[in-house]
Design a protein around this motif. Structure first.
Motif, PDB file in Angstrom:
ATOM      1  N   GLN A  41     -28.146  13.880  12.368  1.00 17.70           N
ATOM      2  CA  GLN A  41     -28.159  13.994  13.822  1.00 17.70           C
ATOM      3  C   GLN A  41     -28.627  15.385  14.251  1.00 17.70           C
ATOM      4  N   PHE A  42     -29.570  15.421  15.194  1.00 21.40           N
ATOM      5  CA  PHE A  42     -30.053  16.660  15.793  1.00 21.40           C
ATOM      6  C   PHE A  42     -29.808  16.567  17.301  1.00 21.40           C
ATOM      7  N   GLY A  43     -29.452  17.683  17.947  1.00 24.07           N
ATOM      8  CA  GLY A  43     -29.235  17.599  19.377  1.00 24.07           C
ATOM      9  C   GLY A  43     -28.370  18.695  19.941  1.00 24.07           C
ATOM     10  N   ASP A  44     -27.664  18.358  21.025  1.00 25.25           N
ATOM     11  CA  ASP A  44     -26.841  19.342  21.732  1.00 25.25           C
ATOM     12  C   ASP A  44     -25.396  18.846  21.802  1.00 25.25           C
ATOM     13  N   SER A  45     -24.701  19.150  22.905  1.00 24.87           N
ATOM     14  CA  SER A  45     -23.273  18.846  22.979  1.00 24.87           C
ATOM     15  C   SER A  45     -22.960  17.354  22.983  1.00 24.87           C
ATOM     16  N   LEU A  46     -23.930  16.513  23.270  1.00 30.25           N
ATOM     17  CA  LEU A  46     -23.684  15.082  23.234  1.00 30.25           C
ATOM     18  C   LEU A  46     -23.450  14.575  21.817  1.00 30.25           C
ATOM     19  N   SER A  47     -23.852  15.390  20.826  1.00 32.74           N
ATOM     20  CA  SER A  47     -23.704  14.943  19.431  1.00 32.74           C
ATOM     21  C   SER A  47     -23.188  16.031  18.505  1.00 32.74           C
ATOM     22  N   ASP A  48     -22.689  17.125  19.059  1.00 34.15           N
ATOM     23  CA  ASP A  48     -22.142  18.214  18.243  1.00 34.15           C
ATOM     24  C   ASP A  48     -20.731  17.856  17.801  1.00 34.15           C
ATOM     25  N   THR A  49     -20.535  17.727  16.499  1.00 35.51           N
ATOM     26  CA  THR A  49     -19.213  17.397  15.966  1.00 35.51           C
ATOM     27  C   THR A  49     -18.430  18.644  15.532  1.00 35.51           C
ATOM     28  N   GLY A 121     -25.111  23.154  23.763  1.00 38.93           N
ATOM     29  CA  GLY A 121     -25.936  24.119  24.477  1.00 38.93           C
ATOM     30  C   GLY A 121     -27.295  24.365  23.871  1.00 38.93           C
ATOM     31  N   ALA A 122     -27.604  23.688  22.758  1.00 42.98           N
ATOM     32  CA  ALA A 122     -28.883  23.905  22.085  1.00 42.98           C
ATOM     33  C   ALA A 122     -30.038  23.445  22.970  1.00 42.98           C
ATOM     34  N   THR A 123     -31.125  24.183  22.911  1.00 37.51           N
ATOM     35  CA  THR A 123     -32.327  23.830  23.660  1.00 37.51           C
ATOM     36  C   THR A 123     -33.348  23.178  22.738  1.00 37.51           C
ATOM     37  N   ALA A 124     -34.227  22.405  23.332  1.00 38.34           N
ATOM     38  CA  ALA A 124     -35.323  21.837  22.550  1.00 38.34           C
ATOM     39  C   ALA A 124     -36.341  22.931  22.227  1.00 38.34           C
ATOM     40  N   LEU A 125     -36.625  23.770  23.213  1.00 41.06           N
ATOM     41  CA  LEU A 125     -37.620  24.825  23.049  1.00 41.06           C
ATOM     42  C   LEU A 125     -36.999  26.069  22.425  1.00 41.06           C
ATOM     43  N   ASN A 126     -37.796  26.822  21.712  1.00 43.95           N
ATOM     44  CA  ASN A 126     -37.329  28.080  21.130  1.00 43.95           C
ATOM     45  C   ASN A 126     -36.840  29.013  22.229  1.00 43.95           C
ATOM     46  N   ILE A 186     -31.795  15.785  23.607  1.00 41.45           N
ATOM     47  CA  ILE A 186     -31.918  17.223  23.716  1.00 41.45           C
ATOM     48  C   ILE A 186     -32.984  17.543  24.762  1.00 41.45           C
ATOM     49  N   GLY A 187     -32.794  18.653  25.446  1.00 45.35           N
ATOM     50  CA  GLY A 187     -33.686  19.040  26.529  1.00 45.35           C
ATOM     51  C   GLY A 187     -32.931  19.352  27.807  1.00 45.35           C
ATOM     52  N   ALA A 188     -31.746  18.763  27.950  1.00 43.81           N
ATOM     53  CA  ALA A 188     -30.965  18.993  29.157  1.00 43.81           C
ATOM     54  C   ALA A 188     -30.605  20.466  29.323  1.00 43.81           C
ATOM     55  N   SER A 189     -30.327  21.138  28.197  1.00 41.37           N
ATOM     56  CA  SER A 189     -29.957  22.561  28.277  1.00 41.37           C
ATOM     57  C   SER A 189     -31.143  23.428  28.691  1.00 41.37           C
ATOM     58  N   ASP A 190     -32.363  23.001  28.336  1.00 39.49           N
ATOM     59  CA  ASP A 190     -33.558  23.721  28.770  1.00 39.49           C
ATOM     60  C   ASP A 190     -33.639  23.704  30.289  1.00 39.49           C
ATOM     61  N   TYR A 191     -33.478  22.504  30.872  1.00 36.56           N
ATOM     62  CA  TYR A 191     -33.597  22.350  32.318  1.00 36.56           C
ATOM     63  C   TYR A 191     -32.418  23.009  33.035  1.00 36.56           C
ATOM     64  N   ALA A 192     -31.210  22.853  32.486  1.00 41.74           N
ATOM     65  CA  ALA A 192     -30.028  23.428  33.120  1.00 41.74           C
ATOM     66  C   ALA A 192     -30.090  24.955  33.121  1.00 41.74           C
ATOM     67  N   SER A 193     -30.547  25.536  32.014  1.00 41.11           N
ATOM     68  CA  SER A 193     -30.673  26.996  31.943  1.00 41.11           C
ATOM     69  C   SER A 193     -31.692  27.503  32.961  1.00 41.11           C
TER      70      SER A 193
END
Length: 357
Positions: A41-49, A121-126, A186-193
């Motif tokens: 699994q890759f992603g952000d808080s929706l899948s961070d265990t 909180g991970a972003t898709a973009l660097n 993933i990507g929501a954190s990019d837009y939210a930031s």
């Protein structure tokens, strides 16, 4: 940085209203089980265990997921998940008879049946690319590229890769042919930031094709490393133009399927199901009058305050927890409840698992 009242309300709308569910619950055991013995699994808080709470990140002060009442519904204590209980990624291995995925940063954990590389909180973009656009990574530097590097390191530990090249293509493909890769959401954190940093609507929209391109590149890299079965969840409604997102994602997946015909690349449409949720909330057991109200928060119309989120005790303001999270869609105004995630997982199990054969 200042956040105006209008931006604050927009942020609330992004996270509280940007909720998406799949609808009809049923017994996972009735569905065909594809021959999968490993999940990545890759992603952000929706899948961070639990990766976020184990990394030396920039958002340590925001580790509210370490506090009660996170995890109360299933684990009885905080588990590092941004939820009252389980996430979508917890239900998928369960349906396949596999154990829950451990977070990659817990080094002594067992990764025999997969790993969660996702980080809250991970972003898709660097983060460097975002920084060049005046956008700050508020919680973590563990972007999608970082997570892919972790995956490569994991493959090296299994003796499947050396110097970023597969040691034995046949051997590697055989060891990954029963693996399921989930890239996103993933990507929501990019837009939210970008929203928090008061970027203009155009500047935020300009990120959309970049995020989609990054996800596409990531999927390509994973396939080249041996992945043959992948699920790409779409984003929740988040203020970006749906038509642009839908068309762009559709084009990207078509290109991937053409380039890698031996791989099964499936799309999980989180966006469309949001509207079905609104229409069928009563039948799903959710309190219609509290449909957009967080179960856990600090008051107000939505029981949500961006600066006093559920579990964050720094302000000293007490947060309120609803009596039954299963009756709510939103857990903390940003993330969903275990009940909501279970419905989303069931849709994947019902509609996508049979296509992974």
């Amino acid at each position: 940085m200042t956040i105006t009242n209008r931006n604050w309300m927009t942020i609330v709308s992004v996270f509280v209203i940007s909720i998406s569910l799949f609808l009809i619950p049923c017994d996972a055991s009735r569905h065909h089980k594809p021959k999968i013995n490993t999940i990545y699994q890759f992603g952000d808080s929706l899948s961070d265990t639990g990766n976020f709470i184990h990394e030396k990140n920039i958002g340590k002060s925001q580790m509210y997921t370490c506090n009660y009442p996170y995890g109360e519904t299933f684990f009885g204590k905080p588990s590092g998940r941004a939820c009252d209980g389980r996430l979508i990624i917890d239900y998928l291995p369960q349906a396949l008879g596999l154990p829950l995925l451990n977070p990659y940063l817990v080094k002594k954990a067992s990764f025999k049946h997969g790993v969660s590389f996702a980080v809250s909180g991970a972003t898709a973009l660097n983060t460097s690319l975002l920084s060049d656009r005046g956008i700050y990574a508020y919680y973590t530097y563990s972007s999608l590229d970082v997570q892919v590097e972790w995956f490569k390191t994991h493959l090296k530990s299994l003796g499947m890769i050396k110097d970023c090249n597969l040691l034995d293509d046949y051997s590697a493909s055989k060891r990954l042919d029963k693996a399921l890769f989930i890239v996103g959401e993933i990507g929501a954190s990019d837009y939210a930031s970008a929203l928090i940093d008061e970027r203009t609507p155009k500047e935020i929209m300009d990120l959309v094709p970049l995020v989609i391109q990054k996800i596409k590149e990531t999927v390509g890299k994973l396939i080249e490393l041996g992945a043959t079965r992948l699920i790409i969840p779409g984003d929740f409604p988040n203020g970006c133009v749906p038509a642009v997102l839908t068309q762009s994602v559709s084009n990207a997946l078509t290109e991937l399927r053409t380039t890698y015909p031996h791989a099964v690349v499936l799309y999980a449409d989180y966006y469309t199901s949001f509207f079905n949720l609104i229409k069928n909330a009563d039948h799903l057991g959710f309190e219609k009058q509290n449909l957009l109200k967080a179960c856990c928060g600090t008051g107000g119309a939505y029981n949500f305050d961006l600066f006093n989120i559920c579990g964050d005790r720094r302000s000293g303001i007490p947060f309120k927890v609803c009596s039954n999270p299963d009756r709510r869609v939103s857990w903390d105004g940003i993330h969903l409840t275990q009940k909501a995630y279970s419905l989303m997982a069931e849709e994947i199990i019902r509609n996508l698992f049979p296509k992974l054969k």
